[in-house]
Design an enzyme around this catalytic site. Structure first.
Site, mmCIF file in Angstrom:
data_model
loop_
_atom_site.group_PDB
_atom_site.id
_atom_site.type_symbol
_atom_site.label_atom_id
_atom_site.label_comp_id
_atom_site.label_asym_id
_atom_site.label_seq_id
_atom_site.Cartn_x
_atom_site.Cartn_y
_atom_site.Cartn_z
ATOM 1 N N GLY A 45 0.836 -1.187 0.000
ATOM 2 C CA GLY A 45 0.000 0.000 0.000
ATOM 3 C C GLY A 45 0.868 1.232 0.000
ATOM 4 C CD GLN A 50 3.273 5.710 2.796
ATOM 5 O OE1 GLN A 50 2.257 5.201 2.351
ATOM 6 N NE2 GLN A 50 4.285 5.008 3.288
ATOM 7 C CB CYS A 100 5.102 2.142 7.497
ATOM 8 S SG CYS A 100 4.626 3.653 6.633
ATOM 9 C CG LEU A 101 6.686 1.045 1.522
ATOM 10 C CD1 LEU A 101 6.113 1.343 0.140
ATOM 11 C CD2 LEU A 101 7.796 0.014 1.458
ATOM 12 C CG HIS A 142 -0.684 1.106 7.240
ATOM 13 N ND1 HIS A 142 0.176 0.685 8.228
ATOM 14 C CD2 HIS A 142 0.050 1.887 6.410
ATOM 15 C CE1 HIS A 142 1.383 1.191 7.996
ATOM 16 N NE2 HIS A 142 1.319 1.925 6.900
ATOM 17 C CD GLU A 143 -0.845 2.572 2.780
ATOM 18 O OE1 GLU A 143 -0.436 3.742 2.709
ATOM 19 O OE2 GLU A 143 -0.087 1.612 3.042
ATOM 20 C CG HIS A 146 0.280 6.922 5.611
ATOM 21 N ND1 HIS A 146 1.356 7.393 6.332
ATOM 22 C CD2 HIS A 146 0.535 5.611 5.373
ATOM 23 C CE1 HIS A 146 2.229 6.412 6.518
ATOM 24 N NE2 HIS A 146 1.749 5.315 5.955
#
Length: 189
Positions: A45, A50, A100-101, A142-143, A146
Site C-alpha cells: 500500500g 508518502q 511502513c515504507l 493503515h493507508e 496516512h
C-alpha cells in the site's frame, strides 16, 4: 516513474491530506507512478502523503499467499482509493504485524478492526462502497491513517514508542537503509 518515498519525521506525513477532484492534474499518471513505486519498494500500500503529496489518494496491491505452496498465487488484488472514508468498522479487534515504507525496518503488532466499510472513488472517479476484510481491510486502514496525518507507530503504546525512539531517530536523520529511494528530513542540532 518511481517516486522517492519520504521518511518518518517529514512534515508532510503529519498533514491532513486534502480531497481531490476528477480533474486533478495528471491523475492517471500519478496513480500509475504510485503503483510502480509501491511495487518497486515491495510494499502492499502507498498513500500520496508518502510521496510528498498531501492529497487523498491511496493505492493498494498484493497477491494472496498460499501457506501450503509457500508462494504468492493468483492475480494481484489492487485498489485505487480516492477521497476514502471509513464509514463503519465491524468485527473483532485484531493484532497484526505492520510495517511502513516511510518507517523502514520497523515492524510491530497494531490493533485494528478486522472489517471496515470504505466509501471511495476508484481510479475512474466512480463512487464505490466496499466492505473490506482481512488483509485488504488492514492495508486500507493503515493507508487512510496516512491521509489523516498518522503513521502506524502512533497506534503503539507509549512504552513501545519509547523503546523504538532510537530507531525512529535514525530514520529521521536518514540513517535507515532501504532498497528503495527515500527522502529524509535531517535533524537540526
Amino acid at each position: 516513474m518511481i517516486l522517492p518515498i519520504i521518511g518518518f519525521g517529514h512534515p508532510t506525513l503529519r498533514k491532513t491530506a486534502q480531497p481531490i477532484e476528477a480533474d486533478y492534474p495528471d491523475l492517471q499518471q500519478l496513480i500509475d507512478n504510485m503503483f510502480e513505486t509501491m511495487y518497486a519498494a515491495e510494499g502492499v500500500g502507498l498513500a500520496a502523503p508518502q510521496v510528498d503529496l498531501p492529497i487523498q489518494l491511496v493505492v493498494i496491491g498484493y497477491r494472496e499467499y498460499d501457506e501450503k505452496k509457500k508462494e504468492y498465487v493468483g492475480d494481484p488484488i489492487e485498489r485505487t482509493l480516492i477521497n476514502p472514508v471509513i464509514v463503519e468498522a465491524k468485527g473483532e479487534m485484531q493484532y497484526y504485524n505492520e510495517g511502513c515504507l516511510s518507517v523502514p525496518n520497523i515492524h510491530e503488532d497494531v490493533l485494528r478492526p478486522e472489517c471496515v466499510v470504505v466509501k471511495y472513488y476508484d481510479r475512474n472517479f466512480e463512487l464505490q462502497t466496499e466492505e473490506m476484510t482481512d488483509l485488504l481491510a488492514r492495508i486500507a486502514q493503515h493507508e487512510i491513517d496516512h491521509l489523516n496525518g498518522k503513521v502506524f507507530v502512533d497506534r503503539l503504546s507509549p512504552l513501545k514508542r519509547t523503546l523504538l525512539k532510537r530507531k525512529l531517530n535514525d530514520i529521521v536523520s536518514g540513517k535507515a537503509q532501504t532498497g528503495y529511494r527515500m527522502k529524509y528530513v535531517s535533524r537540526k542540532k
